[in-house]
Design a protein around this motif. Structure first.
Motif, PDB file in Angstrom:
ATOM      1  N   ILE A   1      11.752   8.796  10.969  1.00 24.22           N
ATOM      2  CA  ILE A   1      10.174   8.929  11.011  1.00 24.22           C
ATOM      3  C   ILE A   1       9.713   9.971   9.791  1.00 24.22           C
ATOM      4  N   THR A   2       8.825   9.336   9.007  1.00 22.00           N
ATOM      5  CA  THR A   2       8.155  10.127   8.001  1.00 22.00           C
ATOM      6  C   THR A   2       6.669  10.255   8.068  1.00 22.00           C
ATOM      7  N   ASP A   3       6.079   9.380   8.747  1.00 18.27           N
ATOM      8  CA  ASP A   3       4.761   9.654   8.807  1.00 18.27           C
ATOM      9  C   ASP A   3       4.235   9.275  10.452  1.00 18.27           C
ATOM     10  N   ASP A   4       2.956   9.583  10.923  1.00 15.50           N
ATOM     11  CA  ASP A   4       2.628   9.436  12.138  1.00 15.50           C
ATOM     12  C   ASP A   4       2.124   8.005  12.442  1.00 15.50           C
TER      13      ASP A   4
ATOM     14  N   TYR B   1       1.021  -1.294   0.001  1.00 15.53           N
ATOM     15  CA  TYR B   1      -0.041   0.094  -0.006  1.00 15.53           C
ATOM     16  C   TYR B   1       0.902   1.267  -0.110  1.00 15.53           C
ATOM     17  N   LEU B   2       0.319   2.340  -0.869  1.00 13.30           N
ATOM     18  CA  LEU B   2       1.153   3.455  -0.798  1.00 13.30           C
ATOM     19  C   LEU B   2       0.394   4.478   0.276  1.00 13.30           C
ATOM     20  N   VAL B   3       0.900   4.879   1.352  1.00 16.53           N
ATOM     21  CA  VAL B   3       0.495   5.461   2.294  1.00 16.53           C
ATOM     22  C   VAL B   3       0.250   7.197   1.983  1.00 16.53           C
ATOM     23  N   GLN B   4      -0.719   7.810   2.226  1.00 13.64           N
ATOM     24  CA  GLN B   4      -1.048   9.109   2.120  1.00 13.64           C
ATOM     25  C   GLN B   4      -1.463   9.804   3.455  1.00 13.64           C
TER      26      GLN B   4
END
Ligand code: CTP
Ligand code: MG
Length: 240
Positions: free
Chosen positions: A189-192, A159-162
């Motif tokens: 860390i690149t997302d929550d 999955y590609l996360v948005q």
């Protein structure tokens, strides 16, 4: 309990190589950051934290004034050097407040749709943590430092996360407090969702997203975003 949206607009946009940060580039006569902000104004959130870099407050306020009276409170918060620091600044401001769900969104994803925002909030209510994502249309390869393929994961599981990424507020605050207390946890860390995955023992649910929810990252994305927005405006008729 109130729902909160954190709209992130404090990045420098270095990959865009433009003089002004990408979220302030005008697309169809208004700056990019305003689009997702307007979508969140229509969503089931009670307050919006707009995170901007120091020195950008005045510029942002002139655009907020053009929105006229909004029943929702928009609070401007100054961001940090890294994305996770910008998020933490906002979470910290609301620490003592009664927040149920917090949705975090990259303002560079200007074409986010209202139904996806609502689905993200609904999943966070049910599962405590949700990330909007789409399945990969391309086959994905994991590659080593020398440029050789190590592994090909099954495409159905990639999955590609948005964004938005939505969470039970107390859960996310706890995860971020743990993250900020230990520097080695902050590496990469690149997302929550990664914060939750790294420090807490809860599972993050995927919320079905849309391929049109692109993130403006490099120059060629601007023309693509413009065409998506034009199409959306022709259907929704939204203008400032
Ligand atoms: N962001 C932020 N604070 C930061 C870094 C990023 O609020 N310190 C925001 C950006 O404004 C953007 C979103 O987080 O809306 C996603 O980040 P990204 O696409 O990486 O934007 P930039 O960091 O600005 O771009 P680049 O990585 O190319 O420098
Ligand atoms: Mg960045």
């Amino acid at each position: 309990m109130k729902n909160l949206a954190i709209v992130l607009a404090a990045g420098k946009g270095s990959r865009m190589e433009s003089v002004i940060p990408k979220q302030y580039i005008n697309v169809c006569d208004k700056p990019l950051f305003l689009y997702s902000l307007q979508t969140f104004l229509q969503a089931s959130v009670d307050e919006i934290a707009l995170v901007v870099a120091k020195g950008e407050e005045a510029f942002v306020k002139t655009w907020l004034a053009k929105l006229g009276d909004t029943s929702k409170k928009i609070r401007i918060i100054i961001g940090g050097l890294e994305r996770y620091q910008s998020v933490y600044h906002a979470l910290d401001v609301y620490r003592a407040e009664e927040i149920g769900i917090v949705s975090i969104h990259d303002s560079a994803r200007a074409a986010i749709s209202l139904p996806v925002v609502e689905a993200s909030i609904a999943d966070a209510k049910q599962y405590k943590a949700s990330v909007v994502a789409v399945t990969s249309k391309d086959t994905v390869k994991l590659v080593d430092e020398g440029g050789f393929v190590i592994e090909t994961p099954k495409r159905e599981g990639v999955y590609l996360v948005q964004t938005p990424q939505s969470f039970d507020f107390k859960t996310l605050l706890k995860a971020y407090d743990l993250l900020m207390a230990k520097e080695d946890l902050q590496v990469g860390i690149t997302d929550d969702a990664m914060v939750v995955e790294r420090v807490l023992d809860i599972r993050v649910k995927i919320t079905k997203g849309e391929y049109s929810n692109i993130k403006v990252t490099t120059k060629e994305d601007i023309a693509f975003m413009e065409s998506i927005i034009k199409k959306k405006e022709a259907t929704d008729g939204q203008t400032v």
